[in-house]
Motif scaffolding. Structure first.
Motif, PDB file in Angstrom:
ATOM      1  N   ILE A  89       0.371  -0.803  -0.236  1.00 47.72           N
ATOM      2  CA  ILE A  89      -0.300  -0.193   0.501  1.00 47.72           C
ATOM      3  C   ILE A  89       1.265   1.274  -0.315  1.00 47.72           C
ATOM      4  N   ARG A  90       2.651   1.155   0.169  1.00 42.85           N
ATOM      5  CA  ARG A  90       2.533   1.923   0.655  1.00 42.85           C
ATOM      6  C   ARG A  90       3.129   3.041  -1.095  1.00 42.85           C
ATOM      7  N   ARG A  91       2.788   1.712  -2.218  1.00 34.57           N
ATOM      8  CA  ARG A  91       3.053   2.797  -3.845  1.00 34.57           C
ATOM      9  C   ARG A  91       1.971   3.288  -3.986  1.00 34.57           C
ATOM     10  N   ARG A  92       0.956   3.160  -3.125  1.00 29.84           N
ATOM     11  CA  ARG A  92      -0.731   3.460  -3.388  1.00 29.84           C
ATOM     12  C   ARG A  92      -0.766   4.750  -3.801  1.00 29.84           C
ATOM     13  N   GLY A  93      -2.027   5.330  -3.501  1.00 28.58           N
ATOM     14  CA  GLY A  93      -2.444   7.112  -3.303  1.00 28.58           C
ATOM     15  C   GLY A  93      -2.556   7.395  -4.765  1.00 28.58           C
ATOM     16  N   PRO A  94      -2.304   8.773  -4.052  1.00 34.29           N
ATOM     17  CA  PRO A  94      -2.273  10.373  -5.179  1.00 34.29           C
ATOM     18  C   PRO A  94      -0.648   9.898  -5.743  1.00 34.29           C
ATOM     19  N   ASN A  95      -0.667  10.747  -6.966  1.00 29.75           N
ATOM     20  CA  ASN A  95       0.972  10.675  -7.472  1.00 29.75           C
ATOM     21  C   ASN A  95       1.778   9.762  -7.208  1.00 29.75           C
ATOM     22  N   PRO A  96       1.473   8.856  -7.083  1.00 30.66           N
ATOM     23  CA  PRO A  96       2.407   7.521  -6.530  1.00 30.66           C
ATOM     24  C   PRO A  96       3.869   7.417  -7.811  1.00 30.66           C
ATOM     25  N   LEU A  97       4.932   7.302  -6.833  1.00 29.83           N
ATOM     26  CA  LEU A  97       5.984   7.474  -8.053  1.00 29.83           C
ATOM     27  C   LEU A  97       6.583   6.632  -9.019  1.00 29.83           C
TER      28      LEU A  97
ATOM     29  N   TYR B 120      11.908   3.180  -7.320  1.00 30.23           N
ATOM     30  CA  TYR B 120      11.677   3.799  -5.123  1.00 30.23           C
ATOM     31  C   TYR B 120      11.716   3.184  -4.922  1.00 30.23           C
ATOM     32  N   PHE B 121      10.987   2.064  -4.495  1.00 31.82           N
ATOM     33  CA  PHE B 121      11.042   1.017  -3.984  1.00 31.82           C
ATOM     34  C   PHE B 121      10.949  -0.365  -3.892  1.00 31.82           C
TER      35      PHE B 121
END
Lengths: 170, 170
Positions: free
Chosen positions: A95-103, A107-108
């Motif tokens: 879930i760290r990769r989700r949400g607005p403006n995903p990198l 980066y992960f």
């Protein structure tokens, strides 16, 4: 975190089967009677233990179950994995990769610190379970018994153990 | 053995909240947006974290969540127990006492060896989780970041952090 009820049933069945004669078998129905559980439910677990090559199954009306290998060679971890599967308990949906403006994914590239820490703890759990064999469990149970529990088990086996005269293959 | 998906969400939310200003709050809806998860589902976990006194909740349209104590004082074990409950994963139904001709309870005065071994392994798991704080997780994440992930988090906070001007009580 939950383990299924099948884990308790599986460990007790495998431990009980350490007391069989070399050519003995016990049916699923007999094991279900001994532990006061549903035969159809237990059968599912016994089949999982057979698939994991912990138990050897002989089919048919004279069939039943026995250990497929030495009691010292079956750990609690083997039984838990047979019943619960080998997947980690911690489920990482990244879930760290989700949400607005995903990198971008680069980066992960390192595994998430949360996952690393959670899996390290699971490894400690597995390491402890791997240290204990069903032979250890049977020995500890016998050490704490004044003879009555063993006598009840023997009486049950006298009625319920089937002798094949050989070590049949599954 | 399975942990609920809520554990990942809870650990990431608590870790993210370590980056707030002392008088900052973030709403459940904002946290749900950041991690791309359902607000109503996340709210259940945030409420569990509040009940466990890991988060401090301020209600109302200007409300939100922040840490109730220092990030170093919140372990992964605290978060897992808040979401999953404190019950052991291994469920013991004492099936050794069932079946035909059950022996009196006094024959089973010692705890079952299976339960003892299973709970010992769970203790090893909990001990590992207790060693890691959300401050450790945040520090490890920062150490592996070239700045882009932190910058994205800061940009998100600029849009979504509410300032109360004080540390409100929940």
């Amino acid at each position: 975190m939950k383990l299924s009820e099948g884990v308790e049933q599986a460990v007790h069945c495998v431990t009980f089967l350490t007391g069989l004669s070399p050519d003995g078998l016990v049916s699923a129905a007999s094991l279900a009677e001994l532990f006061g559980v549903s035969t159809s439910y237990l059968l599912k677990h016994l089949q999982a233990l057979s698939r994991a090559e912990i138990l050897e199954a002989t089919l048919g009306p004279k069939g039943g179950y026995r250990l497929a290998r030495s009691a010292a060679g079956v750990s609690l971890l083997d039984v838990v994995v047979a019943i619960e599967g080998a997947s980690p308990a911690f489920r990482c949906a990244e879930i760290r990769r989700r949400g607005p403006n995903p990198l971008p994914a680069r980066y992960f590239s390192n595994p998430c610190e949360v996952k690393v820490a959670m899996l390290r703890a699971e490894q400690a759990y597995r390491t402890e379970l791997a240290k204990v064999s069903v032979a250890d469990i049977a020995a500890a149970a016998m050490a704490g018994d004044d003879g009555a529990i063993a006598a009840r088990g023997c009486a049950f086996l006298q009625l319920n153990e089937k002798k094949t005269g050989n070590r049949a293959s599954s």
